[in-house]
Design a protein around this motif. Structure first.
Motif, PDB file in Angstrom:
ATOM      1  N   ASP A   1       0.683  -1.317   0.130  1.00 16.13           N
ATOM      2  CA  ASP A   1      -0.074  -0.187   0.018  1.00 16.13           C
ATOM      3  C   ASP A   1       0.815   1.245  -0.018  1.00 16.13           C
ATOM      4  OD1 ASP A   1      -2.390  -1.340   0.038  1.00 16.13           O
ATOM      5  OD2 ASP A   1      -2.510  -1.444   2.008  1.00 16.13           O
ATOM      6  N   ALA A   2       2.186   1.150  -0.246  1.00 13.41           N
ATOM      7  CA  ALA A   2       3.177   2.401   0.036  1.00 13.41           C
ATOM      8  C   ALA A   2       2.712   3.465  -1.009  1.00 13.41           C
ATOM      9  CB  ALA A   2       4.721   1.705  -0.377  1.00 13.41           C
ATOM     10  N   ALA A   3       2.196   2.852  -2.163  1.00  8.28           N
ATOM     11  CA  ALA A   3       1.588   4.033  -3.480  1.00  8.28           C
ATOM     12  C   ALA A   3       0.492   4.856  -2.999  1.00  8.28           C
ATOM     13  CB  ALA A   3       1.348   3.522  -4.817  1.00  8.28           C
ATOM     14  N   SER A   4      -0.462   3.905  -2.043  1.00  6.27           N
ATOM     15  CA  SER A   4      -1.609   4.634  -1.501  1.00  6.27           C
ATOM     16  C   SER A   4      -1.475   5.313  -0.490  1.00  6.27           C
ATOM     17  CB  SER A   4      -2.582   3.604  -0.931  1.00  6.27           C
ATOM     18  OG  SER A   4      -2.971   2.488  -2.263  1.00  6.27           O
ATOM     19  N   VAL A   5      -0.373   5.426   0.400  1.00  4.88           N
ATOM     20  CA  VAL A   5       0.202   6.125   1.381  1.00  4.88           C
ATOM     21  C   VAL A   5       0.571   7.491   0.851  1.00  4.88           C
ATOM     22  CG1 VAL A   5       1.779   6.288   3.269  1.00  4.88           C
ATOM     23  CG2 VAL A   5       0.496   3.978   2.937  1.00  4.88           C
ATOM     24  N   LEU A   6       1.387   7.373   0.099  1.00  2.00           N
ATOM     25  CA  LEU A   6       1.977   8.527  -0.613  1.00  2.00           C
ATOM     26  C   LEU A   6       0.900   9.271  -1.401  1.00  2.00           C
ATOM     27  CD1 LEU A   6       5.103   6.835  -2.373  1.00  2.00           C
ATOM     28  CD2 LEU A   6       5.132   8.546  -0.525  1.00  2.00           C
ATOM     29  N   ALA A   7      -0.023   8.511  -1.947  1.00  3.34           N
ATOM     30  CA  ALA A   7      -1.223   9.383  -2.404  1.00  3.34           C
ATOM     31  C   ALA A   7      -1.833   9.993  -1.165  1.00  3.34           C
ATOM     32  CB  ALA A   7      -2.176   8.410  -3.255  1.00  3.34           C
ATOM     33  N   ALA A   8      -1.959   9.304  -0.176  1.00  4.53           N
ATOM     34  CA  ALA A   8      -2.778   9.961   0.975  1.00  4.53           C
ATOM     35  C   ALA A   8      -2.102  11.209   1.174  1.00  4.53           C
ATOM     36  CB  ALA A   8      -2.925   8.990   2.147  1.00  4.53           C
ATOM     37  N   GLY A   9      -0.945  11.376   1.456  1.00  8.22           N
ATOM     38  CA  GLY A   9       0.040  12.320   1.782  1.00  8.22           C
ATOM     39  C   GLY A   9      -0.054  13.384   0.792  1.00  8.22           C
TER      40      GLY A   9
END
Lengths: 332, 332
Positions: A283-291
C-alpha cells in the motif's frame, strides 16, 4: 468550599465568563443543544462511531507558565484534534474545562481566540465545559465521528512499512532554545517555536489513511521512540528504523548527526504532533497518495518485524544504543 | 516541559497507572474500543441524541485537600451523573483526566474504587482519559443518551409548579460542621457528611420525568436560589417559592427557622445534587408517580410566574429579603 461561596461583586461569574468568551453561535449550529444547559445534546450521524478523547494540559508541565495565551488556546485544542487525526476520525465537537488562578480578561480573550480560530478551521463546535478557579489547568474532551475503519494502535503486522508525516524534532529544539540548552539563529528559532506553540494536527492525513485497507497509527506527542513503542506493544510486534530515514526539521540538519541534543530531539522529542503509522508494503503508493491529498509529506522510516523491541540503525549500519526516552507524563 | 522529560525509574509511568487503576474489562464491554488507543470508539444507539457534560473538581475549591479518596472518586463521577440526571439522559460512558501532585498508589486505588463502584451501579464505562502530574485536579466528561424529550432549563412556563427532589441543606450543613461554624451531634454530622461526600445522582428520577410532556430541570449543585435562577433566566420567567415548602434535611429541622446558617444551607447550600424542576400543574400526579418510580420524594415548593426575579415567601406570608447567593465557581 463553603467559605469560598460568597461572590465578590468585582468578579465576573462563571456564567458571565462562559457567555462572554466561550459561547458562540457556531456552538449551537451543529448541536441540538449547545453551551448553557446541564449537558449538550448532539446528533451523531447514522452509521458512524463516536470517537472520544480527553487531554489535560497543566502549566509548568505541558506549557511554560508565561505561554502566549493565543498559542495556548490553539495548542490546547490542537493536541486533542491530533488524537482524532491518529484515529482517522472527523472532529465535530469539543468540551473545555479550565481552572484559572485569576480572571484575566485579556488572557481569556486571547486564549479563546486561539482556540476558536483552530476550531473554526476544523468545523469543531465548543458545546460545553466548566470554568473554575484553581492552578492553571486546561482539559479538553474532543468528539468526532469515524466508521469502522478507524486507525488503531493494535493493527500493525509483521512486514509493514513504518511511516512518519512531516518532519520531527522542531518543537523539542524550540523548547531547548527557550531553555537555553542551545541558541538558534532568529529564523530557526522562529520556525521551531512555531512548531512548539502552534502544532498542526494531521486530521486530513488521518482521514485519507482511514480509506486504506489496514493502517495502524498514533500521533507523536511524547517522541517517536515512545509513541511507536505503543504501537509495537499494542500490536505485539517489534520494529527496526533507520536513523537517516527519519525526517528531521530543517533546523536540526545543521546539527545532525554529531549533536546528541539534535538526535534526542529527533527520536525522543515530544510536541511535534506528526503521525507515525504502519501499513502493508503493497500500500506504499496509496500512502504516498494519501499524503499528497492531505498536503503533507510522508516518509518511510523502517519496518515492522517479529523480534520484540525497537531498534534504531545508524548511518554506519550498526544499531544505536538508545538512552533517549519519550515524555512520560509522570516523569519528573 | 523538556526538562521534565527524563523518567525516574522508581516512578510508574502514565501507562502503568492507567493500566493498573483505570482499565477495566467493563470499559471495553460497552465500547467498540476502550482505554488504550488515541481515542475510544463508541456506538450511540440509533435514534438517540448524545448528551455530553464536563465538570472539573479542584482541591481546596470543590473538596477539602484531605478528602477521603474513595468518597472523592464517588463524588467526581456523581456530580457528572447528576448533570445527566438533570437532562433526563441515560449515562453510558465517561472519560477521566486527572492531575496528581504525586503517585500515591493507596490513594489511587481507593479513588478508583469509589469511582468504579458508582460507575458500575449506573452501568457507566470509563473509556478514556489522561493522567499527569500537577496540582490535584479531576476532570470528568460524562456521555449519555436521550431522546428529544430531554429536560431542558429553558422549558419552564408561567403557571408551572416548581418541584424539588429529596431534601436540601444537608451537604452544606456538613461542610459548616467540618469548618467549625457549627457543631452537630454524631448522628447528624454523619448524615450530613454523607450528603456532602457521597451525593446520590437522581438519574432514575430524571429518566422518569423525561417521560412527561414538558419538564424543565436543573440539578442543585450551587444552591436552590442560584440553580432555580438559571431555569428562570433561560426560560425568561420569574418565580415565587414558599420557604416552609422547601424540603430540608432532618439535621436542619432542629435549627430552622431561627438559624440564619440553616436558612443559608437550605436556600444557598451547594452540593446536594437534588433535582429542581418545573412542570405543568396538570401533571402534578405524574410528577408524584415519577418520584415513586424513582424511589425519591418530590416536593412542590412554588410556582412559575410572569414577574421577573425569584421571590421567597416566609412563614408569615411576607417576602424574605434574600442575601444568600449560590456557589459561583469564580467566587473567592
Amino acid at each position: 468550599m463553603k467559605t469560598a461561596r460568597v461572590a465578590e461583586p468585582a468578579m465576573p461569574s462563571e456564567f458571565d465568563l462562559i457567555q462572554r468568551f466561550f459561547t458562540r453561535p457556531a456552538g449551537a449550529a451543529s448541536a441540538v443543544l449547545g453551551v448553557g444547559d446541564d449537558a449538550a445534546l448532539l446528533q451523531v450521524n447514522p452509521g458512524q462511531l463516536l470517537a472520544v478523547s480527553s487531554d489535560m494540559l497543566v502549566a509548568g508541565r505541558h506549557f511554560l507558565p508565561d505561554a502566549d495565551p493565543y498559542s495556548l488556546g490553539h495548542k490546547t485544542l490542537a493536541v486533542n484534534l491530533s488524537d482524532l487525526a491518529a484515529m482517522g476520525a472527523t472532529p465535530r465537537w469539543a468540551t473545555l474545562a479550565l481552572a484559572l488562578p485569576e480572571v484575566n480578561e485579556a488572557w481569556l480573550a486571547a486564549f479563546s481566540r486561539g482556540f476558536f480560530d483552530l476550531a473554526d478551521r476544523f468545523s469543531v463546535s465548543l458545546v460545553g465545559g466548566d470554568t473554575t478557579r484553581g492552578p492553571l489547568n486546561l482539559c479538553v474532551t474532543i468528539l468526532g465521528e469515524t466508521d469502522a475503519r478507524a486507525l488503531r494502535r493494535d493493527a500493525a503486522q509483521i512486514g509493514d512499512d513504518i511511516w512518519v508525516s512531516g518532519d520531527l524534532g522542531g518543537a523539542a529544539l524550540g523548547l531547548a532554545h527557550l531553555q537555553g540548552q542551545i541558541t538558534l539563529n532568529a529564523d530557526a528559532a522562529a520556525a521551531c517555536l512555531t512548531r512548539l506553540h502552534r502544532p498542526e494536527p494531521r486530521v486530513a492525513l488521518g482521514l485519507a489513511l482511514a480509506q486504506l485497507p489496514r493502517v495502524a497509527a498514533i500521533d507523536i506527542s511524547d517522541g517517536l521512540l515512545a509513541d511507536l513503542g505503543h504501537i509495537l506493544e499494542r500490536s505485539n510486534v517489534g520494529a527496526e528504523i533507520e536513523l537517516t530515514s527519519v525526517p528531521s526539521h530543517s533546523a536540526l540538519l545543521a546539527l545532525l548527526p554529531g549533536s546528541a541534543l539534535a538526535r534526542r530531539c529527533l527520536l525522543a522529542g515530544g510536541d511535534d504532533y506528526e503521525l507515525c503509522f504502519c501499513a502493508p508494503v503493497d500500500d506504499a503508493a496509496s500512502v504516498l497518495a494519501a499524503g499528497a491529498v492531505a498536503g503533507v509529506s510522508v516518509h518511510r522510516i523502517g519496518r515492522i518485524g517479529s523480534v520484540a523491541g525497537l531498534r534504531v540503525i545508524g548511518q554506519d549500519g550498526r544499531q544505536l544504543q538508545i538512552q533517549e526516552r519519550g515524555f512520560d507524563h509522570f516523569a519528573n
